[in-house]
Design an enzyme around this catalytic site. Structure first.
Site, PDB file in Angstrom:
ATOM      1  N   TYR A 286      50.071  26.142 -35.617  1.00 12.55           N
ATOM      2  CA  TYR A 286      49.224  25.402 -36.770  1.00 12.55           C
ATOM      3  C   TYR A 286      49.968  24.553 -37.416  1.00 12.55           C
ATOM      4  CZ  TYR A 286      44.984  28.388 -36.773  1.00 12.55           C
ATOM      5  OH  TYR A 286      43.528  29.181 -36.433  1.00 12.55           O
TER       6      TYR A 286
ATOM      7  N   LYS B 250      46.805  23.603 -33.422  1.00 14.89           N
ATOM      8  CA  LYS B 250      45.596  23.179 -34.272  1.00 14.89           C
ATOM      9  C   LYS B 250      46.416  22.026 -35.169  1.00 14.89           C
ATOM     10  CE  LYS B 250      43.111  24.453 -38.240  1.00 14.89           C
ATOM     11  NZ  LYS B 250      42.541  25.280 -39.000  1.00 14.89           N
TER      12      LYS B 250
END
Length: 187
Positions: free
Chosen positions: A37, A66
């Site tokens: 992330y 992400k």
């Protein structure tokens, strides 16, 4: 330590070695795929593309990122690229991304899936959703999305402190966007 000393000391943020060591430790604890992330607005640390590529090359089960940034958005060798912000899903898909981990998908998953499945229409679909995306940023997340999900009749439950429920003004912005997209029709 005096207040002046505290304010001039560096922030506690991991450096490259620390980030890599963290993902190595996570990878050692599982054989499952790992999604990195990269959310600079929440972590105050932006993992540059070359670091992400290094993670993918050196750590077998780091398989995707992400990407929740706007600058330097690009495919990463060895990683699936996932949109981390609603309003870049079409752009990510245009550059070969494989999907997204997005807020608005909790409300309009079918429309966001169309952005993935209908490349010729994806920017038109995204443009039609921008007002809803904007409503999901009226205050700190996850407050807007939980408010919206509750408004459409699903139980998202309350937010936890230190977050607080949406104000009446914020609720009005969210409700207006939901109404424009006919998401309250069944409620």
């Amino acid at each position: 330590m005096t207040p002046a000393t505290r304010s001039s000391s560096p922030s506690v943020r991991p450096n490259r070695r620390g980030i890599k060591a963290h993902y190595e430790a996570v990878a050692a604890a599982t054989d499952r795929p790992i999604v990195a992330y990269n959310i600079p607005s929440r972590t105050a640390t932006d993992m540059p593309n070359d670091l992400l590529a290094e993670l993918a090359a050196d750590i077998e089960n780091v398989t995707a990122v992400k990407q929740a940034r706007y600058e330097d958005l690009a495919p990463i060798e060895g990683m699936d690229l996932l949109a981390g912000n609603d309003d870049v899903l079409a752009k990510v898909m245009d550059m070969g991304g494989t999907g997204g981990i997005c807020v608005a998908s909790n409300l309009i998953g079918a429309d966001m899936r169309r952005i993935i499945d209908e490349p010729d229409n994806r920017h038109e679909i995204e443009d039609a959703l921008r007002d809803l995306y904007k409503a999901m940023t009226v205050t700190t997340n996850p407050i807007p999305v939980k408010t919206a999900v509750n408004m459409v009749g699903l139980d998202a439950g309350p937010v936890r402190l230190p977050l607080v429920e949406a104000s009446e003004e914020e609720r009005a912005v969210i409700r207006e966007a939901l109404e424009r997209h006919n998401l309250l029709a069944a409620v």
